[in-house]
Design a protein around this motif. Sequence first.
Motif, mmCIF file in Angstrom:
data_model
loop_
_atom_site.group_PDB
_atom_site.id
_atom_site.type_symbol
_atom_site.label_atom_id
_atom_site.label_comp_id
_atom_site.label_asym_id
_atom_site.label_seq_id
_atom_site.Cartn_x
_atom_site.Cartn_y
_atom_site.Cartn_z
ATOM 1 N N PRO A 94 0.952 -1.340 0.316
ATOM 2 C CA PRO A 94 -0.091 -0.441 -0.316
ATOM 3 C C PRO A 94 0.536 1.382 0.213
ATOM 4 O O PRO A 94 0.844 2.362 -0.475
ATOM 5 C CB PRO A 94 -0.410 -0.260 1.398
ATOM 6 C CG PRO A 94 -0.624 -1.321 2.471
ATOM 7 C CD PRO A 94 0.784 -1.816 1.605
ATOM 8 N N ARG A 95 1.953 1.327 0.650
ATOM 9 C CA ARG A 95 2.853 2.423 0.234
ATOM 10 C C ARG A 95 4.664 2.160 0.361
ATOM 11 O O ARG A 95 5.078 1.024 0.625
ATOM 12 C CB ARG A 95 3.153 3.606 1.906
ATOM 13 C CG ARG A 95 1.400 4.226 2.234
ATOM 14 C CD ARG A 95 1.295 4.845 1.654
ATOM 15 N NE ARG A 95 2.426 6.218 1.184
ATOM 16 C CZ ARG A 95 1.506 7.132 2.013
ATOM 17 N NH1 ARG A 95 1.267 7.442 3.375
ATOM 18 N NH2 ARG A 95 2.608 8.229 1.871
ATOM 19 N N GLU A 96 5.220 2.912 0.071
ATOM 20 C CA GLU A 96 6.432 3.061 -0.375
ATOM 21 C C GLU A 96 6.904 3.331 0.496
ATOM 22 O O GLU A 96 6.983 3.481 1.679
ATOM 23 C CB GLU A 96 7.105 3.906 -1.902
ATOM 24 C CG GLU A 96 7.153 5.301 -0.832
ATOM 25 C CD GLU A 96 5.499 6.556 -0.315
ATOM 26 O OE1 GLU A 96 5.230 7.240 -0.107
ATOM 27 O OE2 GLU A 96 4.070 5.834 -0.886
ATOM 28 N N VAL A 97 8.390 2.711 0.669
ATOM 29 C CA VAL A 97 9.580 2.559 1.728
ATOM 30 C C VAL A 97 10.072 4.058 1.814
ATOM 31 O O VAL A 97 10.213 4.945 0.888
ATOM 32 C CB VAL A 97 11.024 2.460 0.630
ATOM 33 C CG1 VAL A 97 12.546 2.405 1.659
ATOM 34 C CG2 VAL A 97 10.647 1.221 0.570
ATOM 35 N N GLY A 98 9.501 4.428 3.019
ATOM 36 C CA GLY A 98 10.067 6.245 3.615
ATOM 37 C C GLY A 98 8.269 6.227 4.089
ATOM 38 O O GLY A 98 8.914 7.313 4.750
ATOM 39 N N LEU A 116 13.356 14.685 13.409
ATOM 40 C CA LEU A 116 12.573 14.432 12.545
ATOM 41 C C LEU A 116 11.641 15.166 11.648
ATOM 42 O O LEU A 116 11.490 14.692 10.412
ATOM 43 C CB LEU A 116 11.543 13.684 13.859
ATOM 44 C CG LEU A 116 10.864 12.742 14.133
ATOM 45 C CD1 LEU A 116 10.446 12.343 15.803
ATOM 46 C CD2 LEU A 116 11.678 11.702 14.174
ATOM 47 N N ARG A 117 11.707 16.752 11.307
ATOM 48 C CA ARG A 117 11.583 17.414 10.647
ATOM 49 C C ARG A 117 12.135 17.497 9.549
ATOM 50 O O ARG A 117 12.024 17.333 8.062
ATOM 51 C CB ARG A 117 11.023 18.255 11.300
ATOM 52 C CG ARG A 117 11.065 19.602 10.246
ATOM 53 C CD ARG A 117 10.887 21.256 10.813
ATOM 54 N NE ARG A 117 9.760 20.648 12.018
ATOM 55 C CZ ARG A 117 10.237 21.500 13.244
ATOM 56 N NH1 ARG A 117 11.410 21.772 13.463
ATOM 57 N NH2 ARG A 117 9.434 20.842 14.326
ATOM 58 N N THR A 118 13.156 17.073 9.734
ATOM 59 C CA THR A 118 14.110 17.361 8.738
ATOM 60 C C THR A 118 14.363 15.432 8.082
ATOM 61 O O THR A 118 14.553 15.218 6.379
ATOM 62 C CB THR A 118 15.648 17.434 8.588
ATOM 63 O OG1 THR A 118 16.217 18.770 9.596
ATOM 64 C CG2 THR A 118 17.598 17.067 8.070
ATOM 65 N N ARG A 119 14.197 14.530 8.773
ATOM 66 C CA ARG A 119 14.268 13.299 8.344
ATOM 67 C C ARG A 119 13.486 13.182 7.361
ATOM 68 O O ARG A 119 13.058 12.167 6.001
ATOM 69 C CB ARG A 119 14.477 11.616 9.344
ATOM 70 C CG ARG A 119 13.994 10.893 8.675
ATOM 71 C CD ARG A 119 14.174 10.062 10.222
ATOM 72 N NE ARG A 119 13.777 8.644 9.627
ATOM 73 C CZ ARG A 119 13.486 7.411 11.166
ATOM 74 N NH1 ARG A 119 13.677 7.646 12.423
ATOM 75 N NH2 ARG A 119 12.805 6.453 11.248
ATOM 76 N N LEU A 120 12.411 13.530 8.418
ATOM 77 C CA LEU A 120 10.780 12.441 7.246
ATOM 78 C C LEU A 120 10.321 13.817 6.291
ATOM 79 O O LEU A 120 9.123 13.664 5.917
ATOM 80 C CB LEU A 120 9.018 13.060 8.073
ATOM 81 C CG LEU A 120 9.772 11.517 9.574
ATOM 82 C CD1 LEU A 120 8.825 11.972 10.629
ATOM 83 C CD2 LEU A 120 9.940 10.595 9.080
ATOM 84 N N THR A 121 11.257 15.100 5.747
ATOM 85 C CA THR A 121 10.432 15.616 5.020
ATOM 86 C C THR A 121 10.905 15.738 3.672
ATOM 87 O O THR A 121 11.627 15.248 3.716
ATOM 88 C CB THR A 121 10.387 17.320 5.568
ATOM 89 O OG1 THR A 121 9.917 18.200 6.318
ATOM 90 C CG2 THR A 121 10.322 17.569 3.571
ATOM 91 N N PRO A 122 9.645 14.314 2.708
ATOM 92 C CA PRO A 122 10.327 14.375 1.517
ATOM 93 C C PRO A 122 10.651 15.562 0.777
ATOM 94 O O PRO A 122 10.655 16.608 1.174
ATOM 95 C CB PRO A 122 9.049 14.033 0.680
ATOM 96 C CG PRO A 122 7.972 15.223 1.866
ATOM 97 C CD PRO A 122 8.881 15.042 2.855
ATOM 98 N N VAL A 123 12.113 15.138 -0.340
ATOM 99 C CA VAL A 123 12.728 15.988 -1.187
ATOM 100 C C VAL A 123 11.930 15.729 -1.990
ATOM 101 O O VAL A 123 11.949 15.328 -3.195
ATOM 102 C CB VAL A 123 13.959 15.556 -1.212
ATOM 103 C CG1 VAL A 123 15.261 16.753 -1.953
ATOM 104 C CG2 VAL A 123 14.827 15.357 -0.225
ATOM 105 N N GLN A 124 11.931 17.058 -2.698
ATOM 106 C CA GLN A 124 11.174 17.525 -3.473
ATOM 107 C C GLN A 124 11.218 18.730 -4.387
ATOM 108 O O GLN A 124 11.930 19.345 -3.658
ATOM 109 C CB GLN A 124 10.006 17.543 -3.504
ATOM 110 C CG GLN A 124 8.941 16.560 -2.556
ATOM 111 C CD GLN A 124 7.218 16.063 -2.348
ATOM 112 O OE1 GLN A 124 6.620 16.774 -3.500
ATOM 113 N NE2 GLN A 124 6.995 16.807 -1.188
#
Length: 260
Positions: free
Chosen positions: A13-17, A96-104
């Motif tokens: 159902p969801r991707e890695v990350g 966590l804010r840095t780690r969990l914010t996707p790079v887009q």
Amino acid sequence: MLISVQSARGSVPREVGAWMAVFSKGVLGTIGGGRLEWDAIQHAQAMLVQAAQEPLADRTGVQQALFRLGPSLGQCCGGEVQLQFEYVTATDAAYLRTRLTPVQPGVALFGGGHVGHALVQVLSTLAMPIHWIDSRDEVFPQDVADTVHCEHSDPVQAAVPDLASGSRVLIMSFSHAEDLDIVMACLKRQRLHGDLPYVGLIGSKTKWATFRSRLRARGFTEPEMDHVTCPIGVSGIADKRPEAIAIAVAAQLLLLQKQA
């Protein structure tokens, strides 16, 4: 407890990350819903209960668990997901804010009208970085998401040289004259640096035909003009409400991101 998808195989159902946070009461985010998520939440809550019985300094550690999406979970996907369960506290917020914010890739949005406002609302839910630009300073709302940077630029096209490399540009100002100036600035930058992978202009095919004629008269070549997308948004949506246009444009940006 922070639950994150560490690996995935087959139909999942969801991707890695992908991640979700489980509190003693309530959850934030999702790893896909259904029985997989239900069982993961129960496991995380049990870990929270166990952690509460330990001294604060000892509440650390990471666990991983494999979930097979078969009959035991009431699913027929056939894939499997490796989940990580991690105890976190308020002191981990910055990390966590840095780690969990996707790079887009960022979006440079020219125009603070109805469609611009609707588009910012939609893209903010996707955590896309937005550089929002208008020649009218008063059009920006008081409160915007942390991912949105508002800039007053007069003339508005003066902001183009300072856009981040790789920006997806969306042009929808209140004026066709401004739109044309922004398009020309983008094509000049593209000619020099080639670092604006998408330049989208709101409007009809008739508007774009008029713009092409004016751009041609100003020395732009056909291949250069072909870099501009007009009309914008995925095809087949005739609804012209600002919210519908915003959804169609957001869908097009997601498709571009997938193809990149």
